[in-house]
Design a protein around this motif. Structure first.
Motif, short mmCIF file in Angstrom:
data_model
loop_
_atom_site.label_atom_id
_atom_site.label_comp_id
_atom_site.label_asym_id
_atom_site.label_seq_id
_atom_site.Cartn_x
_atom_site.Cartn_y
_atom_site.Cartn_z
N PRO A 286 0.83 -1.22 0.00
CA PRO A 286 0.00 0.00 0.00
C PRO A 286 0.86 1.27 0.00
O PRO A 286 2.05 1.22 0.30
CB PRO A 286 -0.78 -0.13 1.32
N ASP A 287 0.22 2.36 -0.37
CA ASP A 287 0.85 3.69 -0.29
C ASP A 287 -0.15 4.57 0.44
O ASP A 287 -0.96 5.27 -0.17
CB ASP A 287 1.16 4.20 -1.69
N SER A 288 -0.08 4.50 1.78
CA SER A 288 -1.12 5.14 2.60
C SER A 288 -1.25 6.63 2.38
O SER A 288 -2.36 7.18 2.38
CB SER A 288 -0.85 4.87 4.09
N ASP A 289 -0.11 7.33 2.17
CA ASP A 289 -0.19 8.79 2.03
C ASP A 289 -0.25 9.25 0.59
O ASP A 289 -0.27 10.44 0.30
CB ASP A 289 0.97 9.47 2.76
N GLY A 290 -0.25 8.26 -0.35
CA GLY A 290 -0.41 8.59 -1.76
C GLY A 290 0.69 9.41 -2.36
O GLY A 290 0.47 10.12 -3.36
N ASP A 291 1.89 9.32 -1.81
CA ASP A 291 2.97 10.14 -2.34
C ASP A 291 3.84 9.41 -3.36
O ASP A 291 4.88 9.90 -3.78
CB ASP A 291 3.85 10.67 -1.19
N GLY A 292 3.39 8.20 -3.75
CA GLY A 292 4.15 7.44 -4.74
C GLY A 292 5.27 6.61 -4.16
O GLY A 292 5.97 5.90 -4.88
N GLN A 299 9.53 6.28 4.92
CA GLN A 299 9.88 6.55 6.31
C GLN A 299 8.85 7.46 7.00
O GLN A 299 8.88 7.62 8.22
CB GLN A 299 11.28 7.17 6.38
N CYS A 300 7.98 8.02 6.16
CA CYS A 300 6.88 8.82 6.71
C CYS A 300 5.59 8.36 6.02
O CYS A 300 5.03 9.07 5.17
CB CYS A 300 7.10 10.32 6.44
N PRO A 301 5.11 7.11 6.33
CA PRO A 301 4.00 6.54 5.57
C PRO A 301 2.68 7.29 5.72
O PRO A 301 1.79 7.11 4.89
CB PRO A 301 3.89 5.12 6.14
N ASP A 302 2.55 8.10 6.74
CA ASP A 302 1.28 8.82 6.94
C ASP A 302 1.36 10.28 6.52
O ASP A 302 0.39 11.04 6.68
CB ASP A 302 0.87 8.74 8.42
N VAL A 303 2.51 10.72 6.02
CA VAL A 303 2.70 12.11 5.58
C VAL A 303 3.28 12.08 4.17
O VAL A 303 4.30 11.45 3.93
CB VAL A 303 3.65 12.87 6.53
N ALA A 304 2.63 12.74 3.26
CA ALA A 304 3.10 12.76 1.88
C ALA A 304 4.46 13.44 1.80
O ALA A 304 4.70 14.49 2.41
CB ALA A 304 2.09 13.48 0.99
N GLY A 305 5.35 12.81 1.07
CA GLY A 305 6.68 13.37 0.90
C GLY A 305 7.19 13.13 -0.51
O GLY A 305 6.41 13.00 -1.45
N THR A 306 8.49 13.05 -0.63
CA THR A 306 9.10 12.84 -1.95
C THR A 306 9.92 11.57 -1.92
O THR A 306 10.41 11.12 -0.88
CB THR A 306 10.03 14.01 -2.32
#
Length: 439
Positions: A286-292, A299-306
């Motif tokens: 899964p990609d919980s935060d939808g950041d690809g 390392q930050c699965p609940d916060v979208a990052g790069t």
């Protein structure tokens, strides 16, 4: 094989014999050697009954030893007639068969014989050296019709040398066939189990053309490519090695199917119709935060990052500027490192921003103006930077590993130290990124 051999090493013979003194002499009443050799009526002495018995034992490599006993009645001595004389002979020798050389699988079996014996004519006994030629015509594996002509050279009297011809039957025996399949034990690869000649006496229980001893599935017919085992689902994996023998599958998965092609057999795939890694039981990550960035790598699965920052948000110049807007308002007691209470709100705002970047390490810088000694200014700047770090860690709960601090004294002014306004700007705390700071 039709012959006296290792399979049937013993042989007995029964027949008749004829004694001929004529074709072995030089003067009358005996003619020259081999003269009138086949003149049966004039020269051969024959009695109309069984008159010769033999017993033989195969030695090996075509050789066999034979012992013979014979009797006859002599009334023709060459061209002369004589009173009926009794004839007894005991002979032993070695025969060499040419059968293996000329027709190993055939019935024609010529042989040569050499040996010696002792003969009695009436009451006179004498030793002989014997040499002969014979033929066995094998009618079955064990029974042969035998004819033989043997020259017997007498040592004591030239007149006693003679030919002995014989004809009869020879019976070979002594071979062991424990399982009764018609194949002797010494050639039977399965001597205690009835089998087929084509498999050297071994059985083929399932009739697949593979003998049981070489058949991995002797009770189930299968092709040679699978060592005699079946492949029920036709997937190229033999049933014994097929973990899914009734469903066509892949050889790499021991014959089980993989519907989604992810390398995990369907029976162990929690998402059999959707490809996914084994580490996730065959289901896609899964990609919980939808950041690809997949959760497993994020390392930050609940916060979208790069992706460049392992799925965590990156600190921008704007963020650093915002942090430093707050840091400008931090006040200390005069000449000390203790923070004034009116600066706590600014520090709390700084910690809130830092918490938005949980994988980022921040650096707290302490600076002074040029008033006072260099040593004092350096010490004061270090202590003030450390005070800010301690507040953020101890009061606001920032992980200590994410904040470093250092004091630079008066070495990095951002304004002139000649005016009060410039010195006020130089007395400051700044926030920067640990990885970008300069020592």
């Amino acid at each position: 094989m039709q012959a006296q051999s290792e399979d049937n090493p013993w042989a007995i013979g029964i027949g008749v014999n004829a004694i001929d003194f004529y074709p072995v002499g030089e003067d009358m009443p005996q003619g020259d050697m081999f003269n009138e050799y086949f003149n049966v009526e004039d020269h051969w002495n024959i009695i109309p009954s069984v008159s010769k018995l033999t017993v033989g034992r195969y030695i090996g490599a075509g050789f066999s030893a034979e012992l013979a006993g014979s009797l006859n009645r002599i009334d023709k001595f060459g061209d002369a007639s004589t009173d009926d004389l009794t004839y007894y002979g005991i002979d032993g020798g070695v025969n060499y068969s040419f059968k293996e050389l000329i027709n190993p699988e055939g019935w024609f079996d010529p042989y040569l014989s050499l040996g010696g014996g002792y003969t009695w004519v009436d009451e006179e006994g004498f030793g002989t050296a014997n040499g002969g030629l014979g033929f066995n015509f094998w009618l079955t594996d064990n029974i042969a019709f035998n004819v033989e002509s043997k020259y017997k050279h007498a040592f004591d009297n030239e007149l006693n040398k003679h030919f002995q011809h014989s004809a009869g039957f020879k019976i070979a025996f002594g071979g062991t066939d424990t399982d009764g399949d018609g194949i002797y034990d010494d050639e039977d690869e399965c001597p205690e189990t009835p089998g087929l000649e084509e498999f050297n006496g071994c059985p083929d229980s399932d009739g697949d053309g593979i003998p049981d001893k070489d058949d991995a599935c002797p009770e189930l017919a299968g092709p040679a490519e699978f060592n005699g085992c079946p492949d029920s689902d036709g997937d190229g994996v033999a049933d014994p090695q097929d973990e899914c023998p009734n469903v066509a599958g892949l050889e790499s998965l021991n014959g089980c199917p993989d519907a989604d092609g992810d390398g995990i057999k369907d029976s162990e795939d929690e998402c059999p119709n959707e490809a996914g890694p084994a580490a996730n039981n065959g289901c896609p990550w899964p990609d919980s935060d939808g950041d690809g960035v997949l959760d497993k790598d994020d390392q930050c699965p609940d916060v979208a990052g790069t992706a460049a920052n392992n799925g965590c948000p990156e600190v921008t110049v704007e963020v650093i500027n915002e942090l430093n807007e707050y840091s400008k308002t931090i006040l200390f007691d005069l000449g000390k490192s203790s923070i004034r209470k009116e600066s706590y709100d600014a520090l709390d705002s700084i910690s809130e921003i830092m918490n938005e970047y949980p994988q980022t390490v921040f650096h707290i810088e302490g600076h002074t103006d040029s008033q006072g000694s260099d040593a004092f200014n350096l010490k004061l700047s270090k202590e003030r930077a450390a005070s800010v770090r301690n507040y953020l860690v101890e009061e606001d709960g920032i992980d200590a590993s994410r904040i470093t601090s250092e004091g630079y004294g008066e070495s990095r002014p951002i304004a002139t130290n000649k005016t009060a306004a410039g010195r006020q700007q130089n007395r400051r705390v700044e926030v920067s990124l640990e990885k970008n700071r300069e020592e």
